[in-house]
Design an enzyme around this catalytic site. Structure first.
Site, PDB file in Angstrom:
ATOM      1  N   ALA A   1      -0.814 -51.721 -11.004  1.00 26.49           N
ATOM      2  CA  ALA A   1       0.381 -50.910 -10.760  1.00 26.49           C
ATOM      3  C   ALA A   1       1.650 -51.672 -11.089  1.00 26.49           C
ATOM      4  O   ALA A   1       2.670 -51.066 -11.409  1.00 26.49           O
ATOM      5  CB  ALA A   1       0.404 -50.475  -9.303  1.00 26.49           C
TER       6      ALA A   1
ATOM      7  N   GLY B   1       4.323 -49.587 -13.314  1.00 32.25           N
ATOM      8  CA  GLY B   1       5.764 -49.734 -13.100  1.00 32.25           C
ATOM      9  C   GLY B   1       6.192 -51.133 -13.522  1.00 32.25           C
ATOM     10  O   GLY B   1       5.411 -52.079 -13.435  1.00 32.25           O
TER      11      GLY B   1
ATOM     12  N   ASN C   1       8.143 -56.433  -9.073  1.00 27.52           N
ATOM     13  CA  ASN C   1       7.753 -55.073  -9.473  1.00 27.52           C
ATOM     14  C   ASN C   1       8.786 -54.055  -8.943  1.00 27.52           C
ATOM     15  O   ASN C   1       9.710 -54.435  -8.220  1.00 27.52           O
ATOM     16  CB  ASN C   1       6.341 -54.784  -8.944  1.00 27.52           C
ATOM     17  CG  ASN C   1       6.343 -54.581  -7.445  1.00 27.52           C
ATOM     18  OD1 ASN C   1       7.041 -55.256  -6.700  1.00 27.52           O
ATOM     19  ND2 ASN C   1       5.562 -53.631  -6.977  1.00 27.52           N
ATOM     20  N   PRO C   2       8.631 -52.744  -9.243  1.00 25.48           N
ATOM     21  CA  PRO C   2       9.679 -51.773  -8.858  1.00 25.48           C
ATOM     22  C   PRO C   2       9.995 -51.679  -7.373  1.00 25.48           C
ATOM     23  O   PRO C   2      11.114 -51.318  -7.010  1.00 25.48           O
ATOM     24  CB  PRO C   2       9.122 -50.441  -9.377  1.00 25.48           C
ATOM     25  CG  PRO C   2       8.282 -50.827 -10.543  1.00 25.48           C
ATOM     26  CD  PRO C   2       7.654 -52.123 -10.155  1.00 25.48           C
ATOM     27  N   CYS C   3       9.040 -51.951  -6.510  1.00 24.94           N
ATOM     28  CA  CYS C   3       9.337 -51.817  -5.075  1.00 24.94           C
ATOM     29  C   CYS C   3       9.616 -53.147  -4.394  1.00 24.94           C
ATOM     30  O   CYS C   3       9.840 -53.193  -3.179  1.00 24.94           O
ATOM     31  CB  CYS C   3       8.199 -51.093  -4.379  1.00 24.94           C
ATOM     32  SG  CYS C   3       7.992 -49.436  -5.008  1.00 24.94           S
TER      33      CYS C   3
ATOM     34  N   GLU D   1       7.775 -55.769  -3.646  1.00 17.27           N
ATOM     35  CA  GLU D   1       6.816 -56.523  -2.820  1.00 17.27           C
ATOM     36  C   GLU D   1       5.947 -57.480  -3.632  1.00 17.27           C
ATOM     37  O   GLU D   1       5.164 -58.225  -3.076  1.00 17.27           O
ATOM     38  CB  GLU D   1       5.925 -55.553  -2.010  1.00 17.27           C
ATOM     39  CG  GLU D   1       4.727 -55.000  -2.738  1.00 17.27           C
ATOM     40  CD  GLU D   1       5.090 -53.891  -3.702  1.00 17.27           C
ATOM     41  OE1 GLU D   1       4.188 -53.425  -4.412  1.00 17.27           O
ATOM     42  OE2 GLU D   1       6.262 -53.478  -3.753  1.00 17.27           O
TER      43      GLU D   1
ATOM     44  N   GLY E   1       2.669 -44.284  -0.194  1.00 21.34           N
ATOM     45  CA  GLY E   1       2.945 -42.844  -0.095  1.00 21.34           C
ATOM     46  C   GLY E   1       1.741 -41.926  -0.138  1.00 21.34           C
ATOM     47  O   GLY E   1       1.219 -41.505   0.887  1.00 21.34           O
TER      48      GLY E   1
END
Length: 910
Positions: free
Chosen positions: A272, A301, A459-461, A463, A637
């Protein structure tokens, strides 16, 4: 003669189980507030006796038994219970029909029945294979089987009969190419026990064989491996496939979204998270745009650090012109993401980072502010990368130099206090940018000597801090599944089973690296140099509910720390065992692991250990470790919705909320909370409405006992100080980082945001995303005070103690952290009011949304109604609107705008 078997609705014959009868009757009794164990057992005995009398050793249908239950309840005078049981039967029948409709099936199997309607809807909308007409042609069982089969393929090739770690064997790789050319002929022809390999499974097996054979590690030719498969020599690995199938269908763990979608399918990409480099020349910039396209079309991502790009207006030698600067190239990447729709509704996800010393840092901070109502950088989360020298300048009150990356020279000096203010203001107004603390990320970075540089992107979030062209595949373990009950009905956490599952999930992720179809050769190479995996957690809030522990309490933080400590310790345990059999990650010898160092802050605080870390460090020194990094806490999510549990490490958003569907309205209730209400005889439509109208919270409701109010807290019932403490306690034991939202109330101030940044930094967080309630959408009020005031969250005693300790340890912080004002709720309030940053307009109805982006800051003015509508629209879920014709407002969760109903997220992981 006693009845021993019963026929299920799908025609299966299963053992007759009186405990199931007891459970169903007990549920009906609790529904109407009857708590009488003796009476319950008496009715169960009567039902069993009547079944035996009527069927005398034959096999009744499940419906026959349920008819007898109804009759015996009425005979016992329990008419209310009988009615509740009949309604429950009816509801179950309706649920079965709804599930059949969702899955496009005539008959449900056992696995379909395990998942809630909500979970099946998410699976159906995004994960199950569809034909060209858009009809579902795959069941949940088949989905999880293709994932489980793929995950066990490496076990076959690492089997000691065919694999030699030392590697000194030559094989004819031409035969592998021949098999690859005729791969269609093998579709479904080979199997591991009862599990058939499709052609995509077989392709990944062939490519892994070739990779290992090129290193000389395959002892036997590929023909022999295939013969072994045909002859059943690998059939004992069927148990391993079964175990992964059990764990996923039992909702114990879930891989990240790309793995669920792509395993055993043409795209084949399981990761991811990716980071793409970008250098200060046009060739590199266009290569980055290409790389982003390749990654995002497969469902990943990307994170990009734009700090090497020369600032806007800087000299360009080749054209004697002026550079357009990093922000302009972010727009280029954003446009690339825009045209690559992932799965139709999932947009490309990027993290754009600019380091705090860059001359364009102010433009970057305000990059999402311009052009009200348009999609500015809608595919980006943005974060400012901060290093220790900035905090030092802030502390000393010195000017801070901004450096031109092209020349390495000072472009100008700024007041760090003003920049800090601007950064906090934009986060306050728009939940963007976040901040990343690069000095904390690199403090325990054991890979730095091997890579020759520090980590500078995530990465995009946020973490997953990664090196250039590294990727990471993630999976999350459902903590709520490990809460068991003793003979007295008291809850406890099964730490031993948790330790076992962590090791299985670590193995799943390690195997996934070997069968992953990477989007670029550079990513394949760099990922395998460090073999980074991300074992994570979800269901934390539900686990705490079940254990009767408040999220925002010392006991809550103790549990979070211990759960994360186990996560990392046992992920390493697997990794050491794997290193013994398969070899350590290739850069191990150049890393700090061999010196006994670990990338885990908690390791350096012996006083908080629950496990023998010194022994583990010795084992790593002696045998190596298979994976360079092992744990992270990603957003979950839709993955947590499939698992029917709370999302990631977040508290829940609401205990009860109203859902509108075509046939009317009903209340969605958190399942753990629902069973608590029923156990206490408090469950009713009236109480659900009250809770829903109270923002989904039980705080301040006199009908709800104090103990229930203490334990069942939502994200907005928890003070932002406690949110930071939760993240800090979890971060202590992770090798990587945690994706978490620091929720603040609508009336929080810029001063609160500044204090939150400094506290998060001082408490060892690797980054922070602050979300002020309502900042995703424009607040529209028709009448002041029309809505009930939310009960204000208070910091826990533990949080107050920590806040005071941090400021006392470094007195300069008191210039930015007003302890008393934070505790009494007045921090920066006068300042915010004088800024006039809110505005009132007549109530308007939001239109169908055109995009899914944060709104943009507007100065107070007479804003036209169309503009308000446009602003309102962009805060709603694009999926739920299309499905139900109802607006569902996005919430901020784990650092990403997320839909509370369907799990749609700007982050591709979840």
């Amino acid at each position: 003669m006693p009845v021993e078997k019963v026929m299920k609705r799908d025609g299966r014959i299963v053992p007759f189980d009186k405990e199931r009868i007891k459970w169903a009757i007990q549920r009906a009794m609790l529904e109407v507030g009857v708590r009488d164990e003796k009476l319950l057992n008496k009715v169960v005995r009567r039902v069993v006796r009547r079944v035996n009398e009527l069927y005398d050793g034959q096999t009744p249908h499940i419906e026959n038994i349920q008819d007898i239950v109804e009759l015996e309840l009425m005979r016992a005078g329990l008419f209310d219970v009988a009615k509740a049981y009949i309604l429950y039967r009816k509801k179950k029948a309706e649920i079965r029909e709804e599930k059949k409709k969702i899955l496009n099936k005539d008959r449900l199997d056992e696995i379909d029945k395990r998942f809630s309607i909500n979970a099946l809807r998410v699976l159906a909308s995004r994960y199950l294979i569809k034909n060209e007409k858009g009809e579902i042609v795959e069941s949940p069982r088949e989905l999880f089987e293709r994932v489980a089969v793929l995950s066990v393929i490496p076990d076959l090739l690492y089997d000691e009969r065919v694999f030699d770690k030392e590697g000194n064997h030559e094989q004819d790789l031409g035969r592998v190419e021949e098999y690859l050319r005729t791969i269609d002929e093998y579709d479904g022809k080979l199997s591991i026990g009862r599990f058939k390999l499709n052609k995509y499974h077989f392709e990944r097996l062939l490519r892994l064989y070739r990779e290992l054979a090129e290193k000389g590690q395959m002892k036997v030719p590929i023909d022999d491996v295939i013969k072994m498969l045909e002859n059943g020599a690998f059939d004992h690995y069927e148990d391993e496939v079964e175990e992964y199938l059990r764990l996923m269908t039992g909702q114990v763990f879930m891989p990240n979204t790309p793995a669920l979608i792509n395993s055993g399918r043409p795209l084949g990409m399981l990761s991811a998270c990716f980071v793409v480099p970008i250098e200060d020349d046009m060739e590199s910039i266009m290569k980055a745009a290409h790389d982003v396209a390749m990654i995002q079309k497969m469902g990943g991502g990307t994170g990009i650090n734009f700090s090497k790009l020369r600032p806007e207006g800087d000299f360009v030698g080749t054209t004697a012109g002026a550079a357009s600067g990093p922000v302009s190239f972010m727009h280029l990447i954003d446009a690339v993401s825009d045209v690559i729709k992932q799965g139709g509704v999932r947009r490309g996800a990027n993290m754009g980072i600019l380091e705090v010393w860059h001359p364009d840092i102010e433009k970057f901070i305000h990059a999402k502010e311009k052009n009200v109502g348009t999609n500015v950088l809608s595919n980006f989360n943005i974060s400012v990368g901060i290093w220790a020298d900035f905090w030092e300048a802030l502390r000393e009150g010195k000017r801070y130099p901004l450096i031109n990356p092209r020349t390495g020279e000072r472009a100008k000096e700024i007041d760090p206090k003003s920049l800090f203010e601007e950064l906090a203001f934009m986060a306050w107004a728009k939940a963007d940018p976040g901040v990343v603390f690069f000095d904390v990320i690199n403090k325990r970075n054991v890979l730095e000597p091997a890579k020759g540089e520090k980590i500078r992107a995530t990465n995009p979030c946020g973490e997953e801090p990664l090196y250039d062209y590294e990727s990471c595949n993630l999976a999350s373990i459902n903590l709520a599944k490990f809460v068991k009950y003793d003979e007295n009905g008291e809850p406890y956490f099964d730490w031993d089973e948790y330790a076992y599952v962590i090791q299985k999930v670590a193995k799943y992720l390690d195997n996934a690296i070997d069968v992953n179809k990477f989007p670029l050769p550079e990513i394949d190479r760099n990922t395998k140099l460090t073999r980074r995996i991300g074992v994570g957690m979800m269901g934390l809030a539900d686990a705490l509910f079940k254990l009767g522990i408040a999220y925002n309490s010392k006991e809550g933080y103790d549990f979070m720390r211990k759960a994360t400590e186990y996560l990392t310790f046992y992920a390493y345990k697997y990794s050491v065992e794997a290193a013994k059999k398969r070899g350590p990650f290739p850069l191990y010898e150049e890393s700090k692991y061999k010196d006994g160092e670990l990338p885990v802050e908690g390791f350096y605080h012996r006083e908080i250990w629950n496990l023998p870390w010194d022994e583990l460090a010795e084992e790593i020194k002696k045998f190596g470790v298979r994976n360079g990094m092992v744990t992270t806490c990603p957003p979950t999510g839709s993955v947590s919705m499939i698992a029917d549990t709370s999302s990631g490490i977040e508290p829940i958003f609401a205990l009860v909320y109203k859902k509108s569907v075509t046939v009317g309205e009903f209340y969605y209730v958190d399942p753990v909370f629902e069973s608590e209400l029923k156990k206490r005889g408090l469950y009713s439509d009236e109480i659900l409405k009250k809770i829903s109208d109270n923002y989904g919270s039980v705080q301040g409701l006199e009908e709800i006992p104090e103990e229930v109010q203490r334990v069942f807290v939502t994200s907005m019932d928890i003070h932002w100080l406690d949110h930071i403490l939760a993240q800090a306690n979890i971060q202590l034991w992770l090798t990587d980082s945690a994706s978490k939202t620091i929720n603040m109330p609508n009336d929080a101030t810029v001063e609160d945001v500044k204090a939150a940044y400094l506290l998060a930094y001082k408490l060892g967080c690797k980054g922070i995303t602050v979300y002020r309630d309502g900042s995703l959408s424009v607040q529209v009020y028709s009448v002041e005070g029309e809505k009930k005031q939310r009960v204000k969250a208070k910091p826990s005693d533990y949080a107050v103690e920590k806040l005071k300790a941090v400021v006392e340890a470094e007195p300069w912080l008191s210039k930015f952290i007003n302890v008393e004002a934070i505790l009494n709720g007045t921090n920066g309030k006068e300042k915010t009011e004088s800024m006039g940053l809110t505005f009132s307009v007549p109530h308007v109805t939001a239109p169908k949304p055109q995009a899914h982006e944060h709104p943009h800051h507007t100065e107070p003015s007479d804003v036209p109604e169309e503009k308000i509508k446009e602003l309102l629209g962009i805060a709603y879920c694009p999926v739920c609107y299309e499905q139900d014709g109802e607006l569902v407002e996005l919430k901020m969760e784990s650092g990403c705008a997320t839909c509370p109903r369907c799990g749609w997220s700007k982050c591709v992981i979840s």
